[in-house]
Scaffold this active site. Structure first.
Site, short mmCIF file in Angstrom:
data_model
loop_
_atom_site.label_atom_id
_atom_site.label_comp_id
_atom_site.label_asym_id
_atom_site.label_seq_id
_atom_site.Cartn_x
_atom_site.Cartn_y
_atom_site.Cartn_z
N CYS A 111 1.01 -1.24 0.20
CA CYS A 111 -0.19 0.06 0.19
C CYS A 111 0.54 1.24 0.47
O CYS A 111 1.83 1.03 0.51
CB CYS A 111 -0.92 0.06 1.10
SG CYS A 111 -2.07 1.16 0.79
N HIS A 126 -9.13 -3.84 -2.50
CA HIS A 126 -8.33 -2.90 -1.98
C HIS A 126 -8.35 -1.44 -1.84
O HIS A 126 -8.72 -0.74 -0.41
CB HIS A 126 -6.64 -2.88 -2.39
CG HIS A 126 -5.19 -1.93 -1.84
ND1 HIS A 126 -4.55 -2.23 -0.75
CD2 HIS A 126 -4.82 -0.52 -1.61
CE1 HIS A 126 -3.88 -1.96 -0.47
NE2 HIS A 126 -4.55 -0.20 -0.95
N GLU A 127 -8.96 -0.42 -2.18
CA GLU A 127 -9.13 0.56 -3.00
C GLU A 127 -10.59 0.85 -2.15
O GLU A 127 -10.60 1.75 -1.22
CB GLU A 127 -9.20 1.24 -4.39
CG GLU A 127 -7.73 1.58 -5.12
CD GLU A 127 -6.92 1.73 -4.10
OE1 GLU A 127 -7.08 2.32 -3.31
OE2 GLU A 127 -5.55 1.47 -4.72
N HIS A 135 -10.39 1.15 1.40
CA HIS A 135 -9.34 2.32 2.05
C HIS A 135 -10.22 3.32 1.87
O HIS A 135 -10.41 4.37 2.63
CB HIS A 135 -8.99 3.05 0.67
CG HIS A 135 -7.33 2.83 0.80
ND1 HIS A 135 -6.04 3.04 2.19
CD2 HIS A 135 -7.13 2.07 -0.39
CE1 HIS A 135 -5.74 2.65 2.12
NE2 HIS A 135 -5.15 2.10 0.91
#
Length: 163
Positions: free
Chosen positions: A89, A131-132, A135
């Site tokens: 990351c 993953h995004e 976030h």
């Protein structure tokens, strides 16, 4: 616009659930430009708005020479047996740990015209979508690690020169 500075582990914005984008205006268009400029740098597969300090639901991606963005993404499908994939990351520089991810993902959101947008993929694209979106939900990949790996990652972070 130039790429924006990436916020690092410990910054509260990374642990905050991002707000939905209610309307497309110049601020949102500028955010998308910043996200696209920020993700075009070598070695970047995705950049979430929270990583550049903006608490809004949008991210950019750069996978297999395709660069794009999505506003208000929601994961609508995950399929395949979750598997461990090496993950890093930008907000936790220098660390890579095996993280459980589904091999296929679909995200639905909108584009700058307010039109529906759907992104899907396997491999790195599936990983980037998960993953995004994490976030934007206030999660880092570190939050998905098993206890032992998380402990080792936290030790590495404490010993890093950037923390």
């Amino acid at each position: 616009m130039p790429e924006r500075q990436i916020r690092l582990f410990g910054d509260p914005v990374l642990k905050t659930v991002s707000d939905p984008i209610e309307g497309i205006d110049d601020r949102v268009r500028g955010l998308v430009c910043d996200l696209l400029d920020s993700v075009r740098l070598p070695g970047r597969a995705g950049v979430a708005a929270s990583q550049i300090g903006v608490n809004l639901r949008a991210f950019s991606y750069n996978v297999d020479d395709e660069v794009g963005y999505i506003i208000n993404p929601e994961i609508i499908e995950l399929s395949g047996e979750p598997e461990l994939v090496d993950e890093g990351c930008l907000s936790v520089p220098g660390l890579w740990y095996p993280t459980m991810r589904h091999p296929f993902a679909v995200a639905r959101g909108i584009d700058l015209d307010g039109e529906p947008l759907e992104l899907s993929g396997t491999g790195v694209m599936a990983q980037a979508l998960q993953h995004e979106t994490d976030h934007l939900n206030g999660l880092l990949y570190l939050d998905r690690l098993d206890k032992e790996s998380r402990r080792a990652a936290m030790k590495e972070i404490r010993e890093s020169d950037w923390f």
